[in-house]
Scaffold this active site. Sequence first.
Site, mmCIF file in Angstrom:
data_model
loop_
_atom_site.group_PDB
_atom_site.id
_atom_site.type_symbol
_atom_site.label_atom_id
_atom_site.label_comp_id
_atom_site.label_asym_id
_atom_site.label_seq_id
_atom_site.Cartn_x
_atom_site.Cartn_y
_atom_site.Cartn_z
ATOM 1 N N CYS A 116 0.814 -1.231 0.000
ATOM 2 C CA CYS A 116 0.000 0.000 0.000
ATOM 3 C C CYS A 116 0.838 1.268 0.000
ATOM 4 O O CYS A 116 0.298 2.365 -0.147
ATOM 5 C CB CYS A 116 -0.950 0.008 1.190
ATOM 6 S SG CYS A 116 -2.263 -1.205 1.020
ATOM 7 N N HIS A 256 -3.251 7.499 2.671
ATOM 8 C CA HIS A 256 -3.711 6.212 2.152
ATOM 9 C C HIS A 256 -5.086 5.876 2.742
ATOM 10 O O HIS A 256 -5.302 5.998 3.947
ATOM 11 C CB HIS A 256 -2.693 5.139 2.532
ATOM 12 C CG HIS A 256 -3.109 3.759 2.124
ATOM 13 N ND1 HIS A 256 -3.519 3.453 0.840
ATOM 14 C CD2 HIS A 256 -3.204 2.607 2.838
ATOM 15 C CE1 HIS A 256 -3.832 2.171 0.788
ATOM 16 N NE2 HIS A 256 -3.654 1.638 1.975
ATOM 17 N N ASN A 286 -10.201 0.472 -0.206
ATOM 18 C CA ASN A 286 -8.736 0.514 -0.257
ATOM 19 C C ASN A 286 -8.271 0.003 -1.625
ATOM 20 O O ASN A 286 -8.315 -1.200 -1.893
ATOM 21 C CB ASN A 286 -8.165 -0.353 0.873
ATOM 22 C CG ASN A 286 -6.640 -0.330 0.917
ATOM 23 O OD1 ASN A 286 -5.988 0.174 0.010
ATOM 24 N ND2 ASN A 286 -6.083 -0.892 1.970
HETATM 25 O O1 UT7 Z 1 -3.787 -0.887 3.497
HETATM 26 C C1 UT7 Z 1 -2.877 -1.749 4.089
HETATM 27 C C2 UT7 Z 1 -2.913 -1.681 5.560
HETATM 28 N N1 UT7 Z 1 -4.151 -2.225 6.066
HETATM 29 C C3 UT7 Z 1 -4.809 -1.595 7.014
HETATM 30 O O2 UT7 Z 1 -4.432 -0.513 7.401
HETATM 31 C C4 UT7 Z 1 -6.008 -2.291 7.619
HETATM 32 C C5 UT7 Z 1 -5.912 -2.249 9.117
HETATM 33 N N2 UT7 Z 1 -7.005 -2.958 9.800
HETATM 34 C C6 UT7 Z 1 -8.284 -2.518 9.786
HETATM 35 O O3 UT7 Z 1 -8.619 -1.576 9.102
HETATM 36 C C7 UT7 Z 1 -9.261 -3.200 10.715
HETATM 37 O O4 UT7 Z 1 -8.575 -4.035 11.591
HETATM 38 C C8 UT7 Z 1 -10.383 -4.004 9.996
HETATM 39 C C9 UT7 Z 1 -11.319 -3.068 9.282
HETATM 40 C C10 UT7 Z 1 -9.750 -4.989 9.028
HETATM 41 C C11 UT7 Z 1 -11.201 -4.758 11.045
HETATM 42 O O5 UT7 Z 1 -11.718 -3.868 12.018
HETATM 43 P P1 UT7 Z 1 -11.515 -4.155 13.581
HETATM 44 O O6 UT7 Z 1 -12.208 -3.076 14.283
HETATM 45 O O7 UT7 Z 1 -10.042 -4.309 13.825
HETATM 46 O O8 UT7 Z 1 -12.287 -5.507 13.763
HETATM 47 P P2 UT7 Z 1 -11.789 -6.859 14.407
HETATM 48 O O9 UT7 Z 1 -10.999 -7.630 13.426
HETATM 49 O O10 UT7 Z 1 -11.195 -6.574 15.762
HETATM 50 O O11 UT7 Z 1 -13.162 -7.579 14.658
HETATM 51 C C12 UT7 Z 1 -14.140 -7.075 15.596
HETATM 52 C C13 UT7 Z 1 -15.348 -7.964 15.529
HETATM 53 C C14 UT7 Z 1 -15.034 -9.436 15.640
HETATM 54 O O12 UT7 Z 1 -16.098 -10.065 16.335
HETATM 55 P P3 UT7 Z 1 -15.961 -10.416 17.907
HETATM 56 O O13 UT7 Z 1 -14.778 -11.310 17.996
HETATM 57 O O14 UT7 Z 1 -15.752 -9.082 18.567
HETATM 58 O O15 UT7 Z 1 -17.265 -11.057 18.209
HETATM 59 C C15 UT7 Z 1 -15.029 -9.905 14.203
HETATM 60 O O16 UT7 Z 1 -15.340 -11.270 14.089
HETATM 61 O O17 UT7 Z 1 -16.021 -7.789 14.265
HETATM 62 C C16 UT7 Z 1 -16.126 -9.060 13.615
HETATM 63 N N3 UT7 Z 1 -15.962 -8.859 12.173
HETATM 64 C C17 UT7 Z 1 -16.965 -8.523 11.351
HETATM 65 N N4 UT7 Z 1 -18.274 -8.345 11.567
HETATM 66 C C18 UT7 Z 1 -19.037 -7.998 10.500
HETATM 67 C C19 UT7 Z 1 -14.811 -8.900 11.454
HETATM 68 N N5 UT7 Z 1 -15.046 -8.621 10.162
HETATM 69 C C20 UT7 Z 1 -16.373 -8.377 10.074
HETATM 70 C C21 UT7 Z 1 -17.240 -8.023 9.003
HETATM 71 N N6 UT7 Z 1 -18.549 -7.843 9.265
HETATM 72 N N7 UT7 Z 1 -16.781 -7.848 7.748
#
Ligand code: UT7
Length: 332
Positions: A116, A256, A286
């Site tokens: 990225c 980004h 993204n």
């Molecule tokens: O561009 C290159 C660099 N990349 C980045 O900068 C991306 C960095 N990461 C992120 O932007 C975020 O971590 C994500 C958007 C990928 C995920 O957001 P998050 O707030 O970190 O969510 P999480 O992975 O901690 O998940 C929170 C909850 C989980 O459920 P529990 O365990 O709390 O019950 C996940 O299972 O949300 C759940 N979850 C979803 N729910 C609905 C994860 N993905 C989804 C989804 N829809 N798509």
Amino acid sequence: MNKMTAAITAVGAYVPDFVLSNEVLETMVDTNDEWITSRTGIKERRMLKEEGQGTSFMAIRAAQNLFEKSGVDPKDIDLVIMATATPDMPVASTGVYVATQIGAVNAFAYDLHAACSSFLYGISTASAYIESGRYKKVLLIGADKMSSIIDYTDRATCIIFGDGAGAVLFEPNNEGLGFQDEYLRSDGIGREFLKIDAGGSILPASEETVKNKQHYVFQDGKTVFKYAVSGMADVSEKIMERNNLSKDDVNWLVAHQANKRIIDATANRMGLDDEKVLINIQKYGNTTSATLPLLLSDFENQLKKGDNIIFAAFGGGFTWGAIYLKWAYNKQ
Ligand code: UT7
């Protein structure tokens, strides 16, 4: 006489017509519009659906858009740098094909891959060539067909990424405008958290790797998020300090577009009001190497000659950094 600097003198862009909305994603994986919007800021993203077409299809159109808008003759281009994480093929540089297709017959070309941060690093490379006096017209294209490496049954990644392309032209400037300073970083600790396991020299493609879905992007989102939030804010703050820029001196943050919360955290640390922060993540998601030039294209009307812009990015590897650039023209 002023030192010769490297200025952006033209911008072009291309995104595919096909729109993949959060509502449609709700029918594909266990997710919902409210979760995606609140956690990422994304409402929809574009997908290249044309049969048999890869990243070059979009890169060519972004470059052609730049030529149409600026009147620049492709024959005058010295170098084409193709920033991408999704080349048309693993071997045979995509940039070389693009340069030939757009009629940049006097240029040489190559690909630059830093996930990225590809386009951000590309700004550094293009500027250095211009500042050295070696080349006069460097075309930097950022394009990615992320849909070609995304598993649309994996809700952790398929909601985030989209396809798109943008292009900018770098030329010498004698008014002190253009590239001013950079603070670029990388750290191999990131390799485990954002990657494609197979298809490279460690694990070549096999029936097994296809069956195990190892040709798709894997991301440990939580860990990448943690590094991205602090990494992008740190470098942005550092480049302001180093150049004695107060929050009032900065006109625009061009960051980004990976997650609205990461951009907000960076803007917060810089002390910037919302109106100085360029955002289009809601429309495209993204797009990896295309996020920065797509912002320049979408907001070109608002950028004024002399404006101080901070570019910032964070990506796989890890790779990240910030660049300070003075905008060099008013759009006619
Ligand atoms: O561009 C290159 C660099 N990349 C980045 O900068 C991306 C960095 N990461 C992120 O932007 C975020 O971590 C994500 C958007 C990928 C995920 O957001 P998050 O707030 O970190 O969510 P999480 O992975 O901690 O998940 C929170 C909850 C989980 O459920 P529990 O365990 O709390 O019950 C996940 O299972 O949300 C759940 N979850 C979803 N729910 C609905 C994860 N993905 C989804 C989804 N829809 N798509």
